[in-house]
Design an enzyme around this catalytic site. Sequence first.
Site, PDB file in Angstrom:
ATOM      1  CG  LEU A  19      -6.506  -3.055  -2.050  1.00 49.38           C
ATOM      2  CD1 LEU A  19      -6.096  -1.966  -3.029  1.00 49.38           C
ATOM      3  CD2 LEU A  19      -7.425  -4.068  -2.724  1.00 49.38           C
ATOM      4  N   GLY A  22       1.672  -4.255   5.331  1.00 50.23           N
ATOM      5  CA  GLY A  22       3.088  -4.415   5.606  1.00 50.23           C
ATOM      6  C   GLY A  22       3.360  -4.254   7.086  1.00 50.23           C
ATOM      7  CB  SER A  23       6.540  -4.109   8.972  1.00 48.60           C
ATOM      8  OG  SER A  23       7.038  -5.334   8.487  1.00 48.60           O
ATOM      9  CG  PHE A  24       6.584  -0.089   9.885  1.00 50.12           C
ATOM     10  CD1 PHE A  24       6.545  -0.405  11.227  1.00 50.12           C
ATOM     11  CD2 PHE A  24       7.727  -0.403   9.163  1.00 50.12           C
ATOM     12  CE1 PHE A  24       7.623  -1.006  11.854  1.00 50.12           C
ATOM     13  CE2 PHE A  24       8.810  -1.002   9.779  1.00 50.12           C
ATOM     14  CZ  PHE A  24       8.758  -1.307  11.129  1.00 50.12           C
ATOM     15  CB  VAL A  27      -2.289  -0.768   0.471  1.00 46.51           C
ATOM     16  CG1 VAL A  27      -2.875  -0.251  -0.839  1.00 46.51           C
ATOM     17  CG2 VAL A  27      -0.847  -0.304   0.625  1.00 46.51           C
ATOM     18  CE  LYS A  46       3.338   3.204   2.027  1.00 49.06           C
ATOM     19  NZ  LYS A  46       4.642   3.402   1.338  1.00 49.06           N
ATOM     20  CG  ASP A 146      12.614  -1.549  -2.712  1.00 54.14           C
ATOM     21  OD1 ASP A 146      13.358  -2.520  -2.971  1.00 54.14           O
ATOM     22  OD2 ASP A 146      11.597  -1.648  -2.001  1.00 54.14           O
TER      23      ASP A 146
END
Length: 255
Positions: A19, A22-24, A27, A46, A146
């Site tokens: 889906l 990201g960098s690390f 998902v 995740k 965030d």
Amino acid sequence: LREDEAGDEVGGYVLGCELSRGSFSTVREAYHIEETKVKIGPVVVKIVRKHNIESAEEAMRRELMIWRRLGHPHVLPLLDSFESPMALYAVSPRCTKGNLLQLLNRMCGDPQGAGGLPFATLKRIALQLCSAVRYLHYDAAVAHGDLKLENALLDADENVRLIDFGLSRELFNGGRSSHNQEAGASARGCGSCTAAGSLPYCAPELLRGGLPDRPADCWALGVMLYACLVGRLPFQDAYEPRLVYKIVNAQYELP
């Protein structure tokens, strides 16, 4: 090291399509497997690889520690978590209506233009966001750290579900982060303002090196509500230093 792929079975789940990435973390959609091998779902998993970078694994463990004790209608629940020798996994419900940024883009057309959500939709979403943030601050004693449109998912009924507690912190001393957390954050830097896409939501004190706390969350919540009302973010500039200057000096236009 081989990454998890569609069709793999991990922790009682069959992984599906990717889906986001990201960098690390990655998902994926997934389905729970019962003993009869019937697939139940879908859910979202995740995945954070343990050997990518130590701080990513540390952040995921901190996120899970906070996330698993949260329970509110407008906070996405953690259904399950587990690990393998290679990765950490967090399982949550699948929200099918995207996020608030996508809703704004669908309903308002040009995201840089004017015109926010219809009043009835705006009122419902604003009440749900405020309820979730109040719960985090005063019942769970957590600063989200965030808050942004992308971290407010929408379920099948278009109700808000806050996600992403990787930068969250437990609150002590009247709503401030603990001294231990301050020391750790100073070593890592202010993650909430360096994370991609988060700078327009950062409170001035975060840009000066402060830590996520209730006031900083309330600033970010205000940015989200402004965007829902007006149809655009209050602070925008392609040149990052100028964007920081606008935020620190509260330079924005009222519609």
